[in-house]
Design an enzyme around this catalytic site. Structure first.
Site, short mmCIF file in Angstrom:
data_model
loop_
_atom_site.label_atom_id
_atom_site.label_comp_id
_atom_site.label_asym_id
_atom_site.label_seq_id
_atom_site.Cartn_x
_atom_site.Cartn_y
_atom_site.Cartn_z
N ARG A 87 -4.63 -2.40 21.72
CA ARG A 87 -4.46 -3.87 21.32
C ARG A 87 -4.09 -5.05 22.56
NH1 ARG A 87 0.31 -3.29 16.85
NH2 ARG A 87 -0.98 -1.75 15.57
N ARG A 157 5.64 -8.02 18.94
CA ARG A 157 4.15 -8.02 18.78
C ARG A 157 3.91 -9.46 19.64
NH1 ARG A 157 3.05 -3.51 16.50
NH2 ARG A 157 5.39 -2.23 16.48
N LYS A 238 9.95 -2.96 15.90
CA LYS A 238 8.91 -3.52 16.00
C LYS A 238 9.73 -5.22 15.81
CE LYS A 238 5.58 -1.95 13.26
NZ LYS A 238 4.31 -1.56 13.14
N LYS A 240 8.30 -9.37 14.62
CA LYS A 240 6.89 -10.05 14.56
C LYS A 240 6.78 -11.57 14.00
CE LYS A 240 4.52 -6.74 12.94
NZ LYS A 240 3.44 -5.21 11.66
N CYS A 458 -6.88 -2.62 6.02
CA CYS A 458 -6.39 -1.87 7.21
C CYS A 458 -7.44 -0.92 7.73
CB CYS A 458 -5.16 -1.34 6.75
SG CYS A 458 -4.82 0.19 6.19
N CYS A 464 -6.66 5.80 11.77
CA CYS A 464 -4.59 5.81 11.58
C CYS A 464 -4.30 7.28 11.23
CB CYS A 464 -4.79 4.96 10.90
SG CYS A 464 -2.96 4.65 9.80
N CYS A 503 -2.27 3.26 3.60
CA CYS A 503 -0.39 4.65 3.49
C CYS A 503 0.80 2.33 2.81
CB CYS A 503 -0.21 4.64 4.62
SG CYS A 503 0.28 4.08 5.77
N CYS A 507 -0.03 -2.34 6.40
CA CYS A 507 -0.81 -2.95 7.50
C CYS A 507 -1.40 -4.52 6.99
CB CYS A 507 -1.55 -2.10 7.81
SG CYS A 507 -0.28 -0.74 9.13
FE1 SRM Z 1 0.23 -1.68 10.90
C1 SRM Z 1 1.88 1.34 12.04
C2 SRM Z 1 -2.87 -0.33 12.44
C3 SRM Z 1 -0.60 -5.04 11.41
C4 SRM Z 1 2.97 -2.92 9.04
N1 SRM Z 1 -0.22 0.11 11.99
C5 SRM Z 1 0.29 1.10 12.59
C6 SRM Z 1 -0.62 1.79 13.18
C7 SRM Z 1 -0.17 1.66 14.92
C8 SRM Z 1 -0.28 3.16 12.98
C9 SRM Z 1 0.43 4.03 13.82
O1 SRM Z 1 2.08 3.93 14.07
O2 SRM Z 1 0.06 5.02 14.38
C10 SRM Z 1 -2.24 1.48 12.68
C11 SRM Z 1 -2.86 1.37 13.89
C12 SRM Z 1 -4.50 1.81 13.10
C13 SRM Z 1 -5.69 1.66 14.07
O3 SRM Z 1 -6.71 2.85 13.80
O4 SRM Z 1 -5.88 1.08 14.64
C14 SRM Z 1 -1.87 0.01 12.30
N2 SRM Z 1 -1.73 -2.81 12.09
C15 SRM Z 1 -2.64 -2.25 11.89
C16 SRM Z 1 -3.71 -2.97 12.36
C17 SRM Z 1 -4.56 -3.31 13.09
C18 SRM Z 1 -4.15 -3.77 10.40
C19 SRM Z 1 -5.81 -4.45 10.40
O5 SRM Z 1 -6.52 -3.57 9.77
O6 SRM Z 1 -5.33 -5.18 11.08
C20 SRM Z 1 -2.86 -4.58 12.60
C21 SRM Z 1 -2.86 -4.61 13.64
C22 SRM Z 1 -1.89 -6.40 14.07
C23 SRM Z 1 -2.02 -6.18 15.63
O7 SRM Z 1 -2.55 -6.89 15.80
O8 SRM Z 1 -0.81 -6.43 16.19
C24 SRM Z 1 -1.75 -4.03 11.80
N3 SRM Z 1 1.09 -3.36 10.10
C25 SRM Z 1 0.43 -4.77 10.25
C26 SRM Z 1 1.17 -5.67 9.16
C27 SRM Z 1 0.58 -6.74 8.88
C28 SRM Z 1 0.91 -8.52 9.81
O9 SRM Z 1 1.24 -8.00 10.78
O10 SRM Z 1 0.54 -9.26 9.49
C29 SRM Z 1 1.70 -5.02 8.76
C30 SRM Z 1 2.72 -5.47 7.40
C31 SRM Z 1 3.52 -6.26 8.33
C32 SRM Z 1 4.86 -5.90 8.71
O11 SRM Z 1 5.26 -5.57 9.39
O12 SRM Z 1 6.04 -5.69 7.56
C33 SRM Z 1 1.61 -3.34 9.37
N4 SRM Z 1 1.84 -0.90 10.88
C34 SRM Z 1 3.12 -1.24 10.27
C35 SRM Z 1 4.06 -0.29 10.04
C36 SRM Z 1 5.24 -0.39 9.26
C37 SRM Z 1 6.27 -0.98 9.97
C38 SRM Z 1 7.60 -0.99 9.26
O13 SRM Z 1 8.61 -2.33 9.54
O14 SRM Z 1 8.22 0.23 8.35
C39 SRM Z 1 3.24 0.66 10.52
C40 SRM Z 1 4.34 2.11 10.67
C41 SRM Z 1 5.40 2.14 11.64
O15 SRM Z 1 5.59 1.09 12.55
O16 SRM Z 1 6.29 3.55 12.03
C42 SRM Z 1 2.21 0.29 11.83
FE1 SF4 Z 2 -2.61 3.29 8.46
FE2 SF4 Z 2 -1.13 2.64 6.89
FE3 SF4 Z 2 -1.26 0.53 8.90
FE4 SF4 Z 2 -3.05 1.35 7.39
S1 SF4 Z 2 -1.68 1.30 6.27
S2 SF4 Z 2 -3.71 0.86 9.43
S3 SF4 Z 2 -3.59 3.53 7.20
S4 SF4 Z 2 -0.33 3.08 9.28
#
Ligand code: SRM
Ligand code: SF4
Length: 594
Positions: A87, A157, A238, A240, A458, A464, A503, A507
């Site tokens: 990323r 981030r 993390k 943001k 997402c 993922c 899930c 995301c």
């Molecule tokens: Fe996310 C984890 C993809 C935005 C909340 N996110 C992941 C991972 C890295 C899975 C992992 O930990 O192994 C996913 C990778 C999937 C893949 O194969 O690419 C993933 N997140 C994404 C992306 C690519 C979704 C998308 O379709 O655009 C976004 C990348 C953003 C970036 O460029 O940095 C992405 N993730 C978000 C958002 C939306 C936002 O930030 O506006 C959220 C919800 C907002 C928030 O943070 O509360 C989000 N991602 C999570 C979480 C839960 C965090 C938590 O507080 O518990 C995880 C899991 C974790 O961190 O344990 C996670």
């Molecule tokens: Fe993966 Fe869940 Fe984030 Fe979708 S919402 S990219 S399934 S961690």
């Protein structure tokens, strides 16, 4: 002092609780180095071992495998096809055509899937990079003036900034702040340059400036010489950040830990409203977890922005829960410490008081697809890219199309927080040429309905590891069905902010949608409803563990009623709350699970 030393320690390590495993990884990593170098030489596995599996995240990479072929490889007694997803760090989402051509070439030649994925945090991901290509990938990024530092892991981030190019002078100022905040809060360790670039100088940041921390307020400092802001153990979780220019909340700021809302006076930026503690993830059935919107702290003048950002991060660093990662994000710290106490501590550390919040209003959230003319006479073309996936589909060679544009474009590209891209700063004389290419490669497609443009998913399967159900691969067909329902009730020109997330990590930001699907198991989702168009309200659970067919049936019923009894221009989410399809989530801490 509202909270004393002992109370602060209890917030960070509640009595009787042990530090989480990740805390050990971080503090013993020698500032994010671990033994990543040794793993890179290990040819027996395509992956990273032990702590290194986590540590590479701080350098912007996740170890993954293709889940579609995992079982098949298992039957053949093969290790899953391990690879990394990278990323990029791209504060405010701006990237030049030259940089795009470089990343396009890399994705085509060296990634297993051959695609580039725009994310909803204004950057791009490569999926499927094998171990031997990781160092060359970082060298290429560095030559292009890019890096992937701190785009994952327990750090601040990629910093978002409203992508709207029309307000160009205000945007320029706000964008500069997004870049400054990003650099100010970056890890200061040189581990990235050492491991991935063989100690080469980073082209993307002025590293000397990064290491000079003399300007930090004393109270913000962690006491660690190498990492004065983040500390030796980095953040508890993390973090943001977004910079947003009203009235368009395109960055979905209420989902972020820390937000700076641009306030202007006489057309110039005069300061920011600071809004803190948003986050969207939860765990199915775990009532100690909940999504929540960020809360207002107050207004600050420009000269205090960096101190304020560092102060907020430092309070979260010291007070955030380091024993339970599910309870560690800023919103939980705010709840456990008390919002007032948190604010007082931030003021103390930044050496200034917040002023009263200045009035602001959001009227939209999505991207305006199509051409707009900017203040300076240049044109900007926002392209809708479904789920941000740049691939060459048989009927839509999107990736090639953008390459063709990058070859002739003299302005820049802007990635949006809705997974789209803006061809920005097109000179009037080049407008027809750019439009012709965009149409030829289906980057402009009149068939994209308003509903499609306002839908998002997402990544989810197959890359993922946390996915419970399909999201990106379900969304296109699902939107087809919603389009049919809207047409059936003569609402073709309407839309519902629809989001699918594989899930409950959330995301796809389904927890700020009017209708949100959250993956529960393969083919099954929890259905949420009642967010609003501006992205200021969390939706509520309507039905659990149901199939796509069942969901479509429910939505058909809702849309029918909406068409029959909506008030003038009433958005679907507001209709759902007014007609009590669900109760409004007013305070997510108490209402979300109620
Ligand atoms: Fe996310 C984890 C993809 C935005 C909340 N996110 C992941 C991972 C890295 C899975 C992992 O930990 O192994 C996913 C990778 C999937 C893949 O194969 O690419 C993933 N997140 C994404 C992306 C690519 C979704 C998308 O379709 O655009 C976004 C990348 C953003 C970036 O460029 O940095 C992405 N993730 C978000 C958002 C939306 C936002 O930030 O506006 C959220 C919800 C907002 C928030 O943070 O509360 C989000 N991602 C999570 C979480 C839960 C965090 C938590 O507080 O518990 C995880 C899991 C974790 O961190 O344990 C996670
Ligand atoms: Fe993966 Fe869940 Fe984030 Fe979708 S919402 S990219 S399934 S961690």
């Amino acid at each position: 002092m509202a909270i004393n030393q002992q109370e602060a320690e209890n917030l960070s390590i509640p009595e009787g609780k042990k530090l989480s495993e990740n805390e050990g990884f971080k503090s013993e990593s020698n500032y994010l180095r671990g033994s990543i170098n040794e793993d890179l030489k290990d040819e027996l596995t395509g992956g990273f071992i032990g702590a290194n599996f986590q540590l590479i995240r701080f350098h912007g990479m996740y170890e993954q495998d293709n889940r579609d072929i995992r079982a098949e490889r298992g039957e053949q007694k093969l290790e899953p096809l391990k690879n990394v997803m990278l990323r990029c760090r791209l504060p405010g989402g701006i990237i030049s055509p030259k940089q795009w051509l470089g990343i396009d070439k890399f994705a085509t030649e060296h990634s297993l899937y051959g695609t580039i994925r725009l994310t909803n945090r204004q950057t791009f991901q490569f999926h499927g990079v094998l171990k031997e290509d990781i160092q060359p990938m970082h060298n290429l990024l560095n030559q292009l003036g890019l890096d992937s530092i701190a785009t994952a892991g327990d750090v601040n981030r990629n910093v978002l900034c409203t992508a709207n190019p029309v307000e160009s002078s205000l945007h320029k100022e706000a964008y500069e702040w997004a870049k400054k905040i990003s650099e100010h809060l970056l890890p200061k360790t040189k581990a990235y340059a050492e491991i991935w670039l063989g100690g080469e100088k980073l082209q993307s940041t002025e590293h000397s400036e990064l290491v000079n921390n003399s300007k930090l307020p004393e109270k913000v400092k962690s006491g660690d010489k190498v990492e004065p802001v983040l500390g030796k153990s980095y953040l508890p979780r993390k973090f943001k950040t977004a910079v947003v220019i009203p009235p368009n909340n395109d960055v979905d700021m209420y989902a972020n830990d820390m937000n700076f809302v641009a306030i202007e006076g006489n057309g110039k930026l005069i300061g920011f409203n600071v809004i803190v503690g948003g986050g969207l993830s939860f765990e199915h059935g775990n009532k100690n977890t909940y999504p929540n919107v960020a809360l207002p702290f107050g207004f600050i003048k420009l000269e205090k922005v960096l101190d304020c950002a560092a102060a907020i991060v430092s309070v979260q660093r010291d007070w955030g829960n380091r024993t339970d990662r599910k309870n560690a994000r800023t919103r939980y710290t705010l709840q456990r410490a008390g919002v007032k106490n948190f604010i007082v501590e931030v003021e103390k550390r930044m050496g200034a008081k917040f002023e009263k919040i200045k009035p602001f209003k959001f009227t939209s959230r999505g991207d305006r697809i199509g051409w707009v003319k900017g203040e300076e006479g240049n044109w900007h073309l926002t392209l809708f890219i479904e789920n941000g996936r740049f691939a060459d589909y048989p009927d839509k060679p999107l990736k090639t199309g953008l390459r063709k544009i990058a070859e002739v474009h003299t302005g820049d590209f802007r990635l949006t927080a809705n997974q789209n891209i803006i061809i920005a700063n097109v000179k009037p004389k080049d407008k027809t040429k750019i439009e012709k290419i965009a149409r030829e490669y289906k980057l402009i497609d009149e068939k994209n309905t308003l509903q499609r443009v306002n839908s998002m998913a997402c990544v989810s399967l197959p890359t993922c590891p946390l996915a419970m159900a399909e999201a990106e691969r379900l969304e296109p067909q699902f939107v087809n069905e919603i389009d049919k329902i809207l047409a059936k009730y003569n609402l073709t020109n309407e839309f519902i902010v629809l989001r699918i997330t594989g899930c409950p990590n959330g995301c796809g930001r389904a927890m700020l949608a009017e209708i949100g699907l959250v993956g529960k198991a393969i083919g099954r989702y929890n259905l949420y409803v009642g967010g609003n168009r501006e992205g200021t309200r969390i939706p509520k659970l309507y039905s659990e563990n149901i199939t796509v067919e069942e969901i479509l049936k429910i939505i058909d019923g809702w849309v029918k009623k909406w068409s029959e009894s909506r008030k003038k221009d009433e958005a679907f989410g507001d209709f759902a709350i007014r007609t009590k399809i669900v109760e409004e989530v007013k305070n997510a801490v108490s209402d979300f699970w109620d």
